[in-house]
Each structure stands twice: as C-alpha cells, then as structure tokens.
Motif scaffolding. Sequence first.
Motif, short mmCIF file in Angstrom:
data_model
loop_
_atom_site.label_atom_id
_atom_site.label_comp_id
_atom_site.label_asym_id
_atom_site.label_seq_id
_atom_site.Cartn_x
_atom_site.Cartn_y
_atom_site.Cartn_z
N GLN A 1 -19.13 13.61 3.09
CA GLN A 1 -19.04 12.25 2.56
C GLN A 1 -17.94 12.16 1.51
OE1 GLN A 1 -23.00 11.49 1.18
NE2 GLN A 1 -23.80 11.02 3.23
N GLU A 2 -17.88 13.18 0.65
CA GLU A 2 -16.84 13.17 -0.37
C GLU A 2 -15.46 13.29 0.27
OE1 GLU A 2 -17.80 16.31 -3.01
OE2 GLU A 2 -19.47 15.24 -3.98
N ARG A 3 -15.36 14.10 1.33
CA ARG A 3 -14.07 14.24 2.02
C ARG A 3 -13.65 12.91 2.65
NH1 ARG A 3 -11.89 14.75 6.79
NH2 ARG A 3 -13.90 14.45 7.83
N LEU A 4 -14.64 12.27 3.30
CA LEU A 4 -14.33 10.99 3.93
C LEU A 4 -13.93 9.95 2.89
CD1 LEU A 4 -17.14 10.81 6.64
CD2 LEU A 4 -14.71 11.31 6.97
N ARG A 5 -14.68 9.95 1.76
CA ARG A 5 -14.31 8.99 0.71
C ARG A 5 -12.91 9.28 0.18
NH1 ARG A 5 -19.77 9.56 -1.00
NH2 ARG A 5 -19.15 11.15 -2.52
N ALA A 6 -12.61 10.55 -0.02
CA ALA A 6 -11.28 10.90 -0.50
C ALA A 6 -10.21 10.51 0.51
CB ALA A 6 -11.22 12.40 -0.81
N GLN A 7 -10.52 10.78 1.80
CA GLN A 7 -9.57 10.42 2.84
C GLN A 7 -9.36 8.92 2.90
OE1 GLN A 7 -10.62 11.93 6.69
NE2 GLN A 7 -8.98 10.84 7.76
N GLU A 8 -10.46 8.17 2.86
CA GLU A 8 -10.34 6.72 2.88
C GLU A 8 -9.56 6.22 1.68
OE1 GLU A 8 -14.32 5.37 3.05
OE2 GLU A 8 -14.64 5.93 5.15
N GLU A 9 -9.85 6.83 0.52
CA GLU A 9 -9.14 6.41 -0.68
C GLU A 9 -7.66 6.73 -0.57
OE1 GLU A 9 -9.24 7.20 -5.53
OE2 GLU A 9 -10.82 8.02 -4.22
N ALA A 10 -7.35 7.93 -0.02
CA ALA A 10 -5.94 8.31 0.14
C ALA A 10 -5.24 7.38 1.12
CB ALA A 10 -5.84 9.76 0.61
N GLU A 11 -5.95 7.08 2.23
CA GLU A 11 -5.37 6.18 3.22
C GLU A 11 -5.15 4.79 2.63
OE1 GLU A 11 -8.05 6.36 6.46
OE2 GLU A 11 -7.32 8.29 7.23
N ALA A 12 -6.14 4.33 1.87
CA ALA A 12 -5.99 3.01 1.25
C ALA A 12 -4.83 3.01 0.27
CB ALA A 12 -7.29 2.62 0.55
N GLN A 13 -4.76 4.12 -0.48
CA GLN A 13 -3.66 4.21 -1.46
C GLN A 13 -2.32 4.25 -0.74
OE1 GLN A 13 -4.12 7.47 -4.12
NE2 GLN A 13 -2.32 6.99 -5.35
N GLN A 14 -2.28 5.01 0.37
CA GLN A 14 -1.04 5.07 1.13
C GLN A 14 -0.68 3.71 1.71
OE1 GLN A 14 -1.12 7.94 4.25
NE2 GLN A 14 0.99 7.55 4.93
N ALA B 1 5.86 -0.97 -0.75
CA ALA B 1 7.25 -0.61 -0.40
C ALA B 1 7.88 -1.68 0.49
CB ALA B 1 7.26 0.74 0.30
N ILE B 2 7.05 -2.20 1.44
CA ILE B 2 7.57 -3.26 2.31
C ILE B 2 7.93 -4.49 1.50
CG2 ILE B 2 6.94 -4.85 4.16
CD1 ILE B 2 5.28 -2.58 5.37
N VAL B 3 7.02 -4.83 0.60
CA VAL B 3 7.27 -6.01 -0.25
C VAL B 3 8.51 -5.78 -1.10
CG1 VAL B 3 6.35 -7.37 -2.16
CG2 VAL B 3 4.85 -6.71 -0.27
#
Length: 480
Positions: A358-371, A378-380
């Motif tokens: 769960q922590e990995r998924l949360r970290a991954q989701e957070e990283a993806e959201a941050q990316q 960057a587009i803006v």
Amino acid sequence: MDTTEASSSSSSASADAAAASSSSAAGSSAPGTDEDRSQLIAQLQSITNMESTDQCRFLLEAHDWNLQTAIVTALSMQDEGDRHQTRGSARFAEDLGVQPNYQPSRRTPRAAEPAFARTLANHQVAEAPVCGCRASWLASGWTTGNNLRLLLDGRFYIDELDSDSELDPVNVVDPLADVTALEREIDERFGRSHPGFFQGSYREASNHSKRELKFLLVYLHSPSHYLTENFCRGVLTSTAFTDFVNENFVFWAGSVRTAEAFDVATLLRTVNYPFLGVVVPLHGQMVLVHRIEGVLPTETVITQLQTAIDAHGAELIVARNERQERAQSQLLRDEQDAAYQQSLAADQEKARRRQAEQERLRAQEEAEAQQARAEEEAIVARERAREDKKRVLAAEPAPNTPGTTRIVLQLPTGSRLERRFYVDDTLQLVHDFVDTQNTGLTNYNLVVRHPVRTITDLSTTLAQEKLVPNALLLVQNLDA
C-alpha cells in the motif's frame, strides 16, 4: 525458682559433692581390677540414682573411668536431656531437606533411657566427626564436658576433639571431598565392587532424587564400629546388593566422622551402625520410610529394600505419571503457543507486506501525480514561452525584400519549416521560430548541412554564419 532450675541446682550440688567425695577414684587412668571398676560403678549409681549398672559402666568407659566427669554427664543428662531433645530438629530438617516419617514426642527426662539402653545393648560408641563439627554439635543439642555430646534422640557420640579446639565447620567441610575420601577408603579396604556413590552433598543427592523421582538410599558409615567391616565385606561389596542398589536407588554414603554425615545421622536419628535409610521424594519432601541398622544377611537387606520399594513405589509411579502428564500438557501448550506464534507471525508478515504494498502504491501514485503535475506545468510553461516568443518574433519579411534570406528547417520527423529572416537576425530568432511551432521539441541543436557543423553560438547573425541568401538547417533532437 522453677523445677528445671531447682533440678539443675541440685544436680550441680550433687556433682560437686561427688567430685569432693570421690577424687581419689576419679583419676584419668582406668582402674586395674574388676573390683575397682565395680566400686566406681556402685559410686556412680549411688550418686546419680541410675537404675542400670550397664548405663553406669557405659558412662565410665566413655570417660576412661573418670568418675567425676561421668557424674557431671549423668546428672546433666537427667536435668537437661529431655528439654534439649528436640532443639534444632526443624532447622536440620529444613537444611538437609528430609522429613522423618514420624514426629518427636515430649518425654520426661527418664524416658531418654530406652535409646541409651539400645546403644549399650550393642556395646556401641558412635563416631563423631574428626574435625570441624563443634558448631554443628552445639546446634544439634548440648555439651556436657570436653568430649561427650548429647544429640536429639538421647544418643551419645564420643569425639576425640580437644576442648580448646576452635575448628570452624564452614571452612573445612567439603562434601564432595568427603564422599571421594570415603569411596577411596572402601575401595582400598574392601574392593571396588560396591554401589556407585553419588558424587556430591546429601542435599545434591536429595535434589537429584527429586528430579529423577527415584528412591534415595543413605548409607552412614562408622569406621570404628565393630560391625562395619562385616557389613562392608558381606553386604556392601556383594554383587547382588550392588546390582540391586544401582538399578533402584540413588546411593549416597557418608562417614559420620564428617560434618555433613554427622548431621544426617542426627536428623535420621541413627541408633546403630551400619545404617541404611530409604528416603522417598513425596510431595516435594524427602521422607524416610525405612531403616536398616546393624548387619543382616545380604538377602534380608535386599528383601527389606524391595519391600520398601513395593510399599512406596506406587507413589513414585503416580508422581512420575503426574509429572509426565504435566510435561505432556506443557508440551501441548508449548506446541499450541508455537503454532499460535507461527500463525501470528505469518499474519503479521502478511500485514507488513500488505502495508508495504500500500505504501509503495501510494508512493507510486504520488510520484506519478507529481510527474503529471510537472509535465503539465512544463507544457504550460512551454506554451507561455511560445506565446511570448511569438509576440517578440517580428513579422516575416516579404519575398524579394532586400537584406533577407530564406531558411529551411528540416525536423527529425522529416517535415520542414520555412521562413524568411533578415540577414542581420541572430540564430536565436531562428531558434525561437522553431519553438513557436508545435514540433514538441524542447532540447535540440541547429546543424548546418553543408559542410556539417553545429551552431553553438545563437548570438551570431545569419550573415556571419554565411546562411544567405538561403540555407538548409537540420533540427537535431538531443532527447532522442
């Protein structure tokens, strides 16, 4: 003055009178004729009112026919013997871990005579420790002179210690060394074929008996007793006795010349020697259930020991079964606890893995959201920069305008961009033009095709780079 004090005073007065009246007969050397001995016996009996001439003879022999000390002993025994009869027995029982299977009774002073008479009947002088036992004797009973000790059951022990000896039993007693010395003595005198001696103190032997739930056989050895040699040669070293004892008992032996065995003899109320006592661990206590005193045929000794085993073996079997049931119950509890702990550990591991996932998924989701946010930003930012560059970029010159050049830009996709620039425009304006187009390129170089060279300085003009009146530039994607 109470009865005891009056009796003590009377005894002391009688003793003093006797000492004064019989000084001529109280020498340290034994009388030479039977008539002299008979006179001393008669005087002792007359002064002390002792009923038995055998008792008088025993006391006089014990004191080397010294009438004065024999009188003091006899009178003191009558006054004090019963009052000190049971002193210290509870403490010895607690120290040695044995509970006799009978309780001491309160007796009148004269009632002490049966045990005394039994001792006399066997012509016995029991051994006392050679050294180091004064504290033990004083705790066991009471002293009546330089060499006579009255113990708990009215028996008499004669020792060879000088009255000025200050030996401390705590410093000299070594139970293991005592057992080793006794075993070595028996080996040398009677041979090595005897039951295996327990190598340790009586307390250690008792604890071993409790742990193993085995009968404990106590042998008290009196080296100078007239029956000891017969017992050792006829019983102790016999193959039948040795095999029987080794199979059925924990065998502890001690010489009554040592402090520990002397205390054990006191506790077990030994009357005669050699002494064998069967002690059974029952309900956490060591109980004396059978005693053999004196010398009996080997077959009779084995029969009596077997009888004791038969009488109390069932109790040990019950105790063993109870211990086994407790052990099995404990084993079952341990297995259940182990299974529970294993299941708990598995559940905890699953929970840990689940939490880690769960922590990995949360970290991954957070990283993806941050990316995603970064890409969106960057587009803006690129869109804003493109619009800014569009505003800054001047209008394209018309065809055939003097001082202009036509620049063709070939994109990595193969498509082309084309625009007119003034020859004095810098390469930065060409770069900005590419940025205003929807090429998707953010990191690239402008490369001159003929001859091939990369333009690194965007501040130079098109004329300086000889990109007039027209030129083809390759747009090289550096992120590819």
